[in-house]
Design an enzyme around this catalytic site. Sequence first.
Site, PDB file in Angstrom:
ATOM      1  N   LYS A   1      56.406   6.337 -47.461  1.00 51.60           N
ATOM      2  CA  LYS A   1      57.405   6.133 -48.515  1.00 51.60           C
ATOM      3  C   LYS A   1      57.476   7.361 -49.423  1.00 51.60           C
ATOM      4  CE  LYS A   1      57.912   1.971 -50.255  1.00 51.60           C
ATOM      5  NZ  LYS A   1      57.633   0.661 -50.908  1.00 51.60           N
ATOM      6  N   VAL A   2      58.698   7.849 -49.607  1.00 51.60           N
ATOM      7  CA  VAL A   2      58.961   9.029 -50.434  1.00 51.60           C
ATOM      8  C   VAL A   2      60.072   8.672 -51.424  1.00 51.60           C
ATOM      9  CG1 VAL A   2      59.772  11.417 -50.430  1.00 51.60           C
ATOM     10  CG2 VAL A   2      58.289  10.601 -48.579  1.00 51.60           C
TER      11      VAL A   2
END
Length: 912
Positions: free
Chosen positions: A139-140
């Site tokens: 997750k970014v």
Amino acid sequence: MTNAIQELQKQGQSVWYDNIRRGLITSGELERLIEQGVTGLTANPTIFEKAISGSTDYDEALLELARTPMSAMDTYEALAIDDIGNVADLLRPVYDRTRGADGYASLEVSPALAFDSDGTVAEAERLFATLGRPNVMIKVPATPEGVPAIRRLIGEGINVNVTLIFSLEAYEQVREAYVNGLEDLSRSGGDLSKVASVASFFVSRVDTMVDTQLGERAGPDGRLSDLQGKAAAANAKVAYQAFRGTFGSERFASLSTNGARVQRPLWASTGTKNPAYSDVLYIESLVGPDTVNTMPPATMTAFLEHGRAAPTLEDGLQEASDHLEALSDAGISMDGVTSKLLADGVKSFADSFDRLLANVEEKTERLRARGLGFAISGNAEAARRVDEALDEIDRDETVSRIWRRDHTVWKPAPAEIIDRLGWLSIADAMREQVPDLQAFAEEIRKAGTRHVVLLGMGGSSLGPEVLRQVFGSAAGFPELLVLDSTIPARVQQVTSQIDPARTLFLVSSKSGGTVEPLALYKHFRSIVGSAVGEDDAGRHFVAVTDPGTPLGRMAGDDGFRRTFLNAPDIGGRYSVLSYFGLVPAALMGIDIAALLDRAVRMKEACRDRAPAGENPGAWLGAAMGALAREGKDKLTLVTSPSLAAFGLWVEQLIAESTGKEGGGIVPVAGEPLGPPNHYGDDRFFVYMRLDGDDHAPVDASVQELEFSGHPVLRLDLRDRADLGSQFFLWEFATAVAGALLGINPFDQPDVEQAKVLARRSLEQSRSSGGPQDAEPAMTVRELIGRAKPGSYLAIMPYLMQTPELDQSLTRLRAQMMKRHRTATTVGYGPRFLHSTGQLHKGGPDSGLFLQITEDRDGDVAIPGESYSFGVLADSQAQGDLEALQGNGRPVARLQVKAADASRITGLIDEMS
């Protein structure tokens, strides 16, 4: 027959679970969810914080990791990687069956890297390599620095879950980064079919912020209210059309030919934050193909129970565009809203991450010092009975059934159960209201308000009273005064204490028709009107009530400054973590975010993830219920000095919840500590101990009780914010104890009886000038002479509470314990009628009831009524006396002068 999740799959939408906890994996629950149709799982720092610090799932692992010196960050990462790896393994069959289209587990890079492109890429590469599974997504966040990192990671063939997308502009940049990354990967000879991505578009938070701004702009006529609760869905529907455009383009077609997948929109933050909205609003309104919906536990449970899976995502597209335009016309900038939401989201995750690391360190040290689990000390037989009750809870699946909201845990019929379980999830919903509550509190503070006076009774007043006494008001915030009395002297005391022009009044009533707060409102409305004028008087009043109540309508008609509508599926005594407790707490400047965080952690610890013996709420409930069945039904709360007021709230919760059908638990709070031989065999002691408090004398007394064979349970609190966790712990424990005792803990069948008799007495007073006295069945001496093993004395003064009166009553309680080894309780009238009054009439036939009334020197009129506060209080006392007599309870009445406690002192001397 398919379930609601499987029906969503038929519409082309995947369902991912927005939660993680080790017990979810080890208990087999995740496997069951996968069987029901769940095809993925997401996690974030907030979820991990609740899971690790708010449950016992990780305690053994934390102790094991503590054997090797390592940082809190390394400890967390070891736990998180282990969990995500195991989740990915459980989801691998889904991944294989769908050929990589689904079956992903997501792990977030450190929130500290949200504005560091190179750092994000390096950490994502390391985490992806460490996990070593093709069905993991990293997750970014969709920050300006995160977008180029997304392109680089996709170009390297690393799966990315892009998080914290709020705006249409940011979403355009995310789509572009994904397509550019695929083109980079293609040019380098990579396999496009081996990389996947989702774009997590957050929804409910949009409504929360937009609704707040609409509320600030709305006039008394409710203008703009028709725009509320629609911005999130409109924003998402417009975003979905943009998705269609990008991934239906010729540019993407060439990539698709080489195996590229679309970057599916993922609807995140789908738990309904506003209790007035449907609990499945953000599921049902966003159903469409090539999408993912992440559901937190409560939302998933609700959707499985009553959700509909109909294609809605492309319905009303013009209305969605029109709605966003209408918001702009109303002066609300969606760019401004979404920019703030992104900044707040990044900060929230960073704060959660910092708390997580601090709690990992703190919990590790605590476990080293104290070991695992809960225990009854002092009495081996009592401990054995608790263990048997825990086995019973596991056999009956009590905990999982409570979380499924299965009314048969308590009774065959759902009445007054199904519509009273909102407390299970209210802390999560209220966390989303924290910014609004804090902004309102700041508005009131800046207005120069000196006092906030809460006009309420029972559950709506006792929680705030505890918070008032434990925390007090923060510097610069108004002082809270809780007025839950019709005693004229107390009404006059508060009236003389305030400047009405600089006071805010909270009129707090779940039903909106409770006689006491409405009478008090009439009194203070008249005073405020005289001080500031009728045109401005309404601005000094705020209502807290359920939707559709008379109080809510009156607030609109009378121009109240604000009305807070509470979730209607919460009973008064379970409402402290809702608007009823949090509005006054926020106005005092208390850190309500910390209170709710602790409550949510405890909620997670009480979930159905592990055996009951590892569930703190089930454990405490087992102890309460099992020992009550064995005759130890006088649950005696002992506290550190700073927590003394907590007994007020626990007392009403347990008494009103369990005291019915001729049985129940008798809570004993505020009783003076005595030597062990002053207590009978009917006692179970719970010691709430606050770290850093001056509790050496209490420690010594409790240790004596243990050595003498009395069962004792210790509950340790790190700081005052742990009251949040204690509120939920005792609520859940009371529900579990109710199941063991075979009663419905959410109704109050005997409370209305005293109200009916009070109304009758009030009518008599109108016609004859005062309530008609009924002769008590016995004298005070005869009442005390009935004391025997297992009985308790309930002292019920209809007087204004003062330190001098408290001291006299404490001496009376001590003498009763010394002479008869009898438990004692004190409840000031008419407050207790809305709480322990249920126990008095419907609980075990072991009570002795001493009512103390006064000969008054003065009275206070109620504007618009033919009776005064004094007549109302006398009628309530009379109605309670008659209700006790009607139920065959031994009761005596003692009449005293208002300012003279000598007759109470005389009773003490008689027993000395």
